[in-house]
Design a protein around this motif. Structure first.
Motif, mmCIF file in Angstrom:
data_model
loop_
_atom_site.group_PDB
_atom_site.id
_atom_site.type_symbol
_atom_site.label_atom_id
_atom_site.label_comp_id
_atom_site.label_asym_id
_atom_site.label_seq_id
_atom_site.Cartn_x
_atom_site.Cartn_y
_atom_site.Cartn_z
ATOM 1 N N ALA A 241 10.564 1.871 -15.611
ATOM 2 C CA ALA A 241 11.447 2.069 -14.448
ATOM 3 C C ALA A 241 12.628 2.957 -14.804
ATOM 4 C CB ALA A 241 11.923 0.716 -13.921
ATOM 5 N N LEU A 242 13.147 2.771 -16.025
ATOM 6 C CA LEU A 242 14.324 3.552 -16.444
ATOM 7 C C LEU A 242 13.998 5.035 -16.603
ATOM 8 C CD1 LEU A 242 15.884 1.042 -19.012
ATOM 9 C CD2 LEU A 242 16.837 1.713 -16.781
ATOM 10 N N ALA A 243 12.708 5.329 -16.823
ATOM 11 C CA ALA A 243 12.330 6.719 -17.095
ATOM 12 C C ALA A 243 11.940 7.496 -15.839
ATOM 13 C CB ALA A 243 11.162 6.724 -18.088
ATOM 14 N N LEU A 244 11.822 6.822 -14.712
ATOM 15 C CA LEU A 244 11.278 7.505 -13.527
ATOM 16 C C LEU A 244 12.365 8.134 -12.658
ATOM 17 C CD1 LEU A 244 8.537 4.874 -12.591
ATOM 18 C CD2 LEU A 244 8.176 7.152 -13.567
ATOM 19 N N PRO A 245 12.185 9.404 -12.281
ATOM 20 C CA PRO A 245 13.243 10.122 -11.558
ATOM 21 C C PRO A 245 13.457 9.628 -10.123
ATOM 22 C CG PRO A 245 11.256 11.468 -11.706
ATOM 23 C CD PRO A 245 11.025 10.270 -12.576
ATOM 24 N N ARG B 137 6.352 8.177 -6.872
ATOM 25 C CA ARG B 137 5.726 9.375 -6.286
ATOM 26 C C ARG B 137 6.281 9.658 -4.897
ATOM 27 N NH1 ARG B 137 0.924 7.585 -8.412
ATOM 28 N NH2 ARG B 137 0.346 6.543 -6.476
ATOM 29 N N GLU B 138 6.306 8.617 -4.066
ATOM 30 C CA GLU B 138 6.758 8.789 -2.679
ATOM 31 C C GLU B 138 8.250 9.141 -2.623
ATOM 32 O OE1 GLU B 138 4.945 8.862 0.133
ATOM 33 O OE2 GLU B 138 3.113 8.543 -1.018
ATOM 34 N N ALA B 139 9.034 8.538 -3.516
ATOM 35 C CA ALA B 139 10.479 8.796 -3.515
ATOM 36 C C ALA B 139 10.757 10.238 -3.957
ATOM 37 C CB ALA B 139 11.185 7.801 -4.428
ATOM 38 N N VAL B 140 10.048 10.675 -5.003
ATOM 39 C CA VAL B 140 10.234 12.048 -5.500
ATOM 40 C C VAL B 140 9.865 13.052 -4.404
ATOM 41 C CG1 VAL B 140 9.331 13.752 -7.149
ATOM 42 C CG2 VAL B 140 10.001 11.476 -7.950
ATOM 43 N N LYS B 141 8.768 12.756 -3.684
ATOM 44 C CA LYS B 141 8.344 13.621 -2.571
ATOM 45 C C LYS B 141 9.465 13.804 -1.553
ATOM 46 C CE LYS B 141 3.838 12.296 -1.540
ATOM 47 N NZ LYS B 141 2.983 11.586 -0.584
ATOM 48 N N ARG B 142 10.250 12.742 -1.372
ATOM 49 C CA ARG B 142 11.336 12.774 -0.388
ATOM 50 C C ARG B 142 12.669 13.199 -0.999
ATOM 51 N NH1 ARG B 142 7.536 9.401 0.921
ATOM 52 N NH2 ARG B 142 7.027 8.922 3.080
ATOM 53 N N GLY B 143 12.659 13.457 -2.289
ATOM 54 C CA GLY B 143 13.897 13.887 -2.951
ATOM 55 C C GLY B 143 14.942 12.789 -3.043
ATOM 56 N N THR C 104 0.842 -1.194 0.000
ATOM 57 C CA THR C 104 0.000 0.000 0.000
ATOM 58 C C THR C 104 0.883 1.252 0.000
ATOM 59 O OG1 THR C 104 0.010 0.170 2.390
ATOM 60 C CG2 THR C 104 -1.712 -1.214 1.425
ATOM 61 N N ASP C 105 0.276 2.408 -0.224
ATOM 62 C CA ASP C 105 1.048 3.658 -0.143
ATOM 63 C C ASP C 105 1.668 3.808 1.250
ATOM 64 O OD1 ASP C 105 0.324 4.166 -2.714
ATOM 65 O OD2 ASP C 105 -1.057 5.820 -2.270
ATOM 66 N N ALA C 106 0.905 3.413 2.259
ATOM 67 C CA ALA C 106 1.415 3.527 3.632
ATOM 68 C C ALA C 106 2.620 2.608 3.840
ATOM 69 C CB ALA C 106 0.301 3.182 4.633
ATOM 70 N N ASP C 107 2.572 1.398 3.289
ATOM 71 C CA ASP C 107 3.720 0.471 3.398
ATOM 72 C C ASP C 107 4.950 1.086 2.748
ATOM 73 O OD1 ASP C 107 1.913 -1.386 4.398
ATOM 74 O OD2 ASP C 107 1.786 -2.546 2.536
ATOM 75 N N ILE C 108 4.716 1.649 1.557
ATOM 76 C CA ILE C 108 5.826 2.230 0.792
ATOM 77 C C ILE C 108 6.432 3.408 1.568
ATOM 78 C CG2 ILE C 108 6.357 3.556 -1.311
ATOM 79 C CD1 ILE C 108 4.268 1.716 -2.745
ATOM 80 N N ALA C 109 5.572 4.264 2.100
ATOM 81 C CA ALA C 109 6.053 5.429 2.855
ATOM 82 C C ALA C 109 6.844 4.969 4.084
ATOM 83 C CB ALA C 109 4.866 6.294 3.287
ATOM 84 N N TYR C 110 6.334 3.969 4.778
ATOM 85 C CA TYR C 110 7.017 3.447 5.970
ATOM 86 C C TYR C 110 8.427 2.966 5.606
ATOM 87 C CZ TYR C 110 8.231 0.255 9.793
ATOM 88 O OH TYR C 110 8.893 -0.391 10.812
ATOM 89 N N ALA C 111 8.495 2.136 4.557
ATOM 90 C CA ALA C 111 9.793 1.545 4.187
ATOM 91 C C ALA C 111 10.775 2.619 3.722
ATOM 92 C CB ALA C 111 9.592 0.485 3.114
ATOM 93 N N LEU C 112 10.278 3.625 3.010
ATOM 94 C CA LEU C 112 11.174 4.710 2.571
ATOM 95 C C LEU C 112 11.681 5.493 3.778
ATOM 96 C CD1 LEU C 112 9.365 6.111 -0.610
ATOM 97 C CD2 LEU C 112 11.465 4.745 -0.537
ATOM 98 N N ASP C 113 10.771 5.791 4.700
ATOM 99 C CA ASP C 113 11.176 6.552 5.884
ATOM 100 C C ASP C 113 12.179 5.777 6.742
ATOM 101 O OD1 ASP C 113 9.679 8.648 5.040
ATOM 102 O OD2 ASP C 113 7.922 8.158 6.272
ATOM 103 N N LYS C 114 12.056 4.457 6.723
ATOM 104 C CA LYS C 114 13.009 3.630 7.491
ATOM 105 C C LYS C 114 14.288 3.357 6.704
ATOM 106 C CE LYS C 114 10.425 3.189 11.088
ATOM 107 N NZ LYS C 114 10.760 3.879 12.336
#
Ligand code: LLP
Length: 431
Positions: free
Chosen positions: A193-197, A141-147, A113-123
């Protein structure tokens, strides 16, 4: 004996990792999960040595925590320098709570889920194995938000039938995991995947299934994945740096199962992969696998106390124990075979029994048609071997039964890794 960590004293007492199962039953109560810590460590070292020998220092096996996940297990994995395959926030949280380094976690799963993804990125989890295009978009989306640019592997479905049981087959085109090569969707997955920032594509993941004994499954997998790597290089100019061949090596549950000589099998796979890569003009990637069962299965044993024995004339005998499908649902789900041993004696005179559990359900069977001493009776100790994988992790609270304690055994002694679930624990979430 089935495994060299199981033996019997002359007086008949069954020993696991050199410890008396009956004595441990007395000390900790039953049902009880036992783990042979040395065996877990030996199995990790077997994989680590094989990876080092064939692929050098960068290549590391990930332990698939779904086989058995609790803090003590993750501490052992950290000490052994293993990576971890985690499939949920719960598994990641448990690993981190045990001090396991986030960088060495590979986050799996087909329904993040988006929440799972956000959790794992934050950790700051090291890698994601991205299952599908929607997840890829959400992760980006979540990764770009976090730079950040998150390191990922794409889960590719290779179209290989591992000839295992249906519930654990994940290689063929019609399964729910990953993106198939043969439909052309995998190539599109790579292109996206190759095209995503927010995405740093490291390479590919694949997994054909579990309990694999088929001789050349991983060789065929190496062929298919090398072919795919070459095709992606030719089409997109992209050369994968990493290749994860998934988990799945089978283990011996009964004397009828073949011995699984993983180092030899792995050497053959490594040779085939290297030959394939050379032929395709590809550099050696960082290679990984995700063994679960073959790390912990033979390190486990479950100890029960017999509650009653029923002899139904001209029909069958039941030995009913104080656990059942709640601590081991694998016979109910897959008809899995297990070796069952009496805990204190091996008599000359044996009889056939169905080993049944205590749940209010006729299907609550741990194993059918096993041999036990004919005089097996209430109060006896009975042990089910090779229960280290997918028992504790698949346990439930059906009938409001608490899950058993987990005890670690070493040369020096025994210690609780997970305490027994009490009736108070069972009410802890009720309002
Ligand atoms: N990697 C992936 C992506 C997986 O899905 C699995 C297992 C593994 C690694 C580890 O496979 P292993 O080495 O343990 O075979 N509950 C079933 C097994 C389900 C396996 C699920 N995935 C059972 O009790 O037999």
């Amino acid at each position: 004996m089935l495994s060299d960590n199981i033996s019997r004293r002359e007086n008949g007492e069954l020993l696991f990792a050199g410890h008396s199962a009956a004595a441990l039953a007395k000390k900790y109560g039953t049902p009880l999960y036992l783990f042979d810590e040395e065996r877990i460590r030996d199995n990790c070292r077997m994989y680590k040595d094989a990876f080092f020998t064939h692929f050098g220092a960068g290549s590391v096996p990930y332990y698939a925590g779904k086989a058995a996940a609790f803090k003590e297990m993750y501490r052992i994995m950290a000490e052994e320098g293993m990576g971890i395959d985690a499939v949920s926030v719960g598994e990641i949280h448990t690993a981190l709570a045990a001090g396991f380094p986030a960088e060495n976690i590979l986050f799996h799963g087909d329904g993040k889920t988006d929440a799972d993804i956000a959790y794992a990125l934050d950790k700051k989890v090291g890698r994601f194995a991205v299952d599908n295009p929607e997840e890829l978009e959400a992760l980006n989306r979540e990764a770009v938000k976090r730079g950040i640019r998150q390191k990922i592997l794409l889960r590719i479905t290779p179209g290989i039938d591992p000839h295992t049981y249906e519930e654990v087959n994940t290689g063929t085109v019609d399964v729910k995991f990953g993106v198939p090569i043969e439909t052309g969707q995998a190539a599109e997955f790579v292109r996206s995947a190759l095209a995503l920032p927010g995405i740093k594509l490291l390479g590919y993941h694949c997994h054909v299934g579990s309990m694999v004994f088929d001789e050349d499954v991983y060789e065929r997998l190496a062929d298919v994945m090398t072919g795919f790597m070459a095709e992606m290089r030719d089409r997109f100019g992209y050369t994968a740096e990493e290749l994860d061949l998934g988990g799945g090596y089978g283990v011996r549950y009964t004397e009828n199962d073949p011995p699984a000589d993983i180092p030899t099998r792995f050497a053959e796979v490594a040779a085939r992969l290297k030959a394939d890569l050379k032929k395709a003009g590809l550099p050696l990637p960082r290679v990984s696998m995700e063994p679960g069962r073959s790390i912990v299965a033979d390190a486990g044993m479950t100890v029960y106390t017999v509650s009653t024995v029923k002899h139904i004339p001209n029909c069958k005998n039941y030995a009913i124990v104080d656990g059942g499908m709640t601590d081991n649902p694998r016979y109910c789900l897959y008809g899995s075979r297990y070796t069952v041993l009496h805990g204190t004696r091996e008599s000359e005179e044996k009889d056939r029994f169905d080993l049944a559990g205590r749940c209010c359900e006729s299907g609550d069977i741990l194993q059918r048609d096993i041999l036990l001493p004919a005089d097996t009776r209430r109060g006896d100790i009975v042990c089910v071997c090779t229960t280290g994988a997918y028992n504790y992790s698949m346990a439930s609270n059906y009938n409001r039964l608490g899950r058993p304690a987990v005890v670690m055994l070493t040369k020096d002694g025994d210690r609780i890794a997970v305490r027994r679930e009490t009736s108070e624990d069972l009410c802890a979430l009720d309002v």
